[in-house]
Motif scaffolding. Structure first.
Motif, PDB file in Angstrom:
ATOM      1  N   GLU A  21       0.828  -1.212   0.000  1.00 40.70           N
ATOM      2  CA  GLU A  21       0.000   0.000   0.000  1.00 40.70           C
ATOM      3  C   GLU A  21       0.859   1.258   0.000  1.00 40.70           C
ATOM      4  N   ALA A  22       1.918   1.264   0.823  1.00 41.95           N
ATOM      5  CA  ALA A  22       2.785   2.443   0.900  1.00 41.95           C
ATOM      6  C   ALA A  22       3.478   2.700  -0.429  1.00 41.95           C
ATOM      7  N   LEU A  23       3.892   1.639  -1.103  1.00 43.02           N
ATOM      8  CA  LEU A  23       4.570   1.808  -2.389  1.00 43.02           C
ATOM      9  C   LEU A  23       3.587   2.211  -3.486  1.00 43.02           C
ATOM     10  N   ALA A  24       2.418   1.575  -3.509  1.00 46.29           N
ATOM     11  CA  ALA A  24       1.419   1.915  -4.521  1.00 46.29           C
ATOM     12  C   ALA A  24       0.974   3.364  -4.381  1.00 46.29           C
ATOM     13  N   ALA A  25       0.894   3.863  -3.143  1.00 45.72           N
ATOM     14  CA  ALA A  25       0.488   5.247  -2.916  1.00 45.72           C
ATOM     15  C   ALA A  25       1.496   6.230  -3.495  1.00 45.72           C
ATOM     16  N   ARG A  26       2.720   5.772  -3.707  1.00 45.35           N
ATOM     17  CA  ARG A  26       3.775   6.616  -4.289  1.00 45.35           C
ATOM     18  C   ARG A  26       4.013   6.301  -5.756  1.00 45.35           C
ATOM     19  N   GLY A  27       3.075   5.571  -6.351  1.00 46.06           N
ATOM     20  CA  GLY A  27       3.160   5.267  -7.762  1.00 46.06           C
ATOM     21  C   GLY A  27       4.183   4.212  -8.118  1.00 46.06           C
ATOM     22  N   ARG A  28       4.558   3.383  -7.168  1.00 43.40           N
ATOM     23  CA  ARG A  28       5.554   2.344  -7.409  1.00 43.40           C
ATOM     24  C   ARG A  28       4.894   0.967  -7.378  1.00 43.40           C
ATOM     25  N   PRO A  29       5.538  -0.046  -7.948  1.00 43.81           N
ATOM     26  CA  PRO A  29       4.953  -1.391  -7.915  1.00 43.81           C
ATOM     27  C   PRO A  29       4.728  -1.877  -6.480  1.00 43.81           C
ATOM     28  N   ALA A  30       3.766  -2.766  -6.331  1.00 41.38           N
ATOM     29  CA  ALA A  30       3.465  -3.336  -5.016  1.00 41.38           C
ATOM     30  C   ALA A  30       4.138  -4.678  -4.810  1.00 41.38           C
ATOM     31  N   GLU A  31       4.745  -5.237  -5.861  1.00 37.55           N
ATOM     32  CA  GLU A  31       5.484  -6.488  -5.739  1.00 37.55           C
ATOM     33  C   GLU A  31       6.620  -6.483  -6.753  1.00 37.55           C
ATOM     34  N   PHE A  32       7.645  -7.315  -6.460  1.00 41.45           N
ATOM     35  CA  PHE A  32       8.894  -7.211  -7.203  1.00 41.45           C
ATOM     36  C   PHE A  32       9.437  -8.588  -7.566  1.00 41.45           C
ATOM     37  N   ASP A  33      10.123  -8.631  -8.708  1.00 40.39           N
ATOM     38  CA  ASP A  33      10.777  -9.857  -9.158  1.00 40.39           C
ATOM     39  C   ASP A  33      12.063 -10.115  -8.375  1.00 40.39           C
ATOM     40  N   LEU A  34      12.696  -9.045  -7.913  1.00 33.92           N
ATOM     41  CA  LEU A  34      13.891  -9.164  -7.092  1.00 33.92           C
ATOM     42  C   LEU A  34      13.902  -8.031  -6.080  1.00 33.92           C
ATOM     43  N   VAL A  35      14.151  -8.379  -4.835  1.00 33.66           N
ATOM     44  CA  VAL A  35      14.350  -7.387  -3.772  1.00 33.66           C
ATOM     45  C   VAL A  35      15.813  -7.464  -3.354  1.00 33.66           C
ATOM     46  N   LEU A  36      16.504  -6.337  -3.425  1.00 33.37           N
ATOM     47  CA  LEU A  36      17.902  -6.237  -3.032  1.00 33.37           C
ATOM     48  C   LEU A  36      18.000  -5.567  -1.672  1.00 33.37           C
ATOM     49  N   SER A  37      18.897  -6.073  -0.839  1.00 32.94           N
ATOM     50  CA  SER A  37      19.260  -5.376   0.396  1.00 32.94           C
ATOM     51  C   SER A  37      20.734  -5.672   0.636  1.00 32.94           C
ATOM     52  N   VAL A  38      21.568  -4.929  -0.078  1.00 29.33           N
ATOM     53  CA  VAL A  38      23.005  -5.212  -0.121  1.00 29.33           C
ATOM     54  C   VAL A  38      23.779  -4.088   0.571  1.00 29.33           C
ATOM     55  N   GLY A  39      25.111  -4.223   0.577  1.00 35.30           N
ATOM     56  CA  GLY A  39      25.917  -3.161   1.163  1.00 35.30           C
ATOM     57  C   GLY A  39      25.774  -3.028   2.665  1.00 35.30           C
ATOM     58  N   ASN A  40      25.623  -4.150   3.373  1.00 36.92           N
ATOM     59  CA  ASN A  40      25.606  -4.172   4.843  1.00 36.92           C
ATOM     60  C   ASN A  40      24.320  -3.655   5.475  1.00 36.92           C
ATOM     61  N   VAL A  41      23.253  -3.525   4.707  1.00 37.45           N
ATOM     62  CA  VAL A  41      21.995  -3.037   5.273  1.00 37.45           C
ATOM     63  C   VAL A  41      21.563  -3.877   6.469  1.00 37.45           C
ATOM     64  N   PHE A  42      21.659  -5.209   6.350  1.00 35.83           N
ATOM     65  CA  PHE A  42      21.100  -6.060   7.402  1.00 35.83           C
ATOM     66  C   PHE A  42      21.911  -6.066   8.688  1.00 35.83           C
ATOM     67  N   ILE A  43      23.160  -5.663   8.652  1.00 33.71           N
ATOM     68  CA  ILE A  43      23.908  -5.569   9.916  1.00 33.71           C
ATOM     69  C   ILE A  43      23.855  -4.160  10.497  1.00 33.71           C
TER      70      ILE A  43
END
Length: 210
Positions: A104-126
């Motif tokens: 919902e938050a993404l669709a409200a900003r005109g962006r897709p609501a689902e993705f073929d690939l989600v990236l979270s690189v560059g140490n985001v998770f730590i």
């Protein structure tokens, strides 16, 4: 929405001020900063929908757009969002925390609501807020299109200031608790064998067919 917990990145304050400038300088000098994007591109068909969660100063978002993908980049650090726009005019990162993401938050900003690939690189998770790793994984899982995958990378040793140690066995437990499975672990974005310095993970929804 309740206030989101402060990330380790935010709590690090001035210790992280050089990150955006350093990568902007590398880009200006024509250095190769596209390792993550090359791997992501190899995993995708042309024109795929990609979410760059924790996009930093936008280098992976920009690189994947150049390769023809529809990329939404998000990062909660307003200074980095501004840096991204100066380095890659028009990159248009959304100033959102991973935990604030939803279809919902993404669709409200005109962006897709689902993705073929989600990236979270560059140490985001730590550098997430303490104790939110499973919540973040579950949030990102909820944004995967059918057959979609999640690409995560972080240092196992020698991470940035303020980051946590995240042993592979603990990460795998969190992945499974969030309804995901590990399809691949490597030691870098060139898919070299796993090592004790860095981990690259390719994940998918555990409820989908293997």
């Amino acid at each position: 929405m309740s206030e989101l917990p402060a990330t380790r990145w935010a709590l690090g304050g001035e210790a992280h001020l050089g990150y955006g400038r350093r990568f902007a300088d590398l880009v200006a000098r024509g250095e190769d900063v596209d390792g993550e994007a090359r791997l992501a591109d190899a995993l995708l068909p042309r024109g795929a929908r990609v979410l760059d969660a924790g996009a930093g100063m936008g280098r992976v978002t920009a690189a994947l757009r150049e390769r023809g993908h529809e990329v939404t980049g998000v990062d909660p650090d307003l200074a980095l969002v501004d840096q991204a726009e100066r380095t890659y005019p028009g990159v248009g990162l959304l100033p959102l925390d991973i935990l604030a993401l939803s279809p919902e938050a993404l669709a409200a900003r005109g962006r897709p609501a689902e993705f073929d690939l989600v990236l979270s690189v560059g140490n985001v998770f730590i550098l997430l807020a303490e104790g939110t790793e499973r919540r973040a994984l579950g949030t990102l899982r909820g944004l995967l299109a059918p057959g979609g995958r999640l690409l995560i990378g972080f240092h196992l040793t020698g991470g940035p200031a303020g980051s946590r140690a995240y042993p592979p066995e603990e990460f795998v437990l969190d992945v499974e608790a969030a309804g995901l499975r590990v399809d691949l672990r490597a030691g870098g974005y060139d898919l070299r064998p796993p090592d004790a310095q860095y981990a690259v993970w390719l994940l998918s929804d555990a409820s989908s067919r293997a």
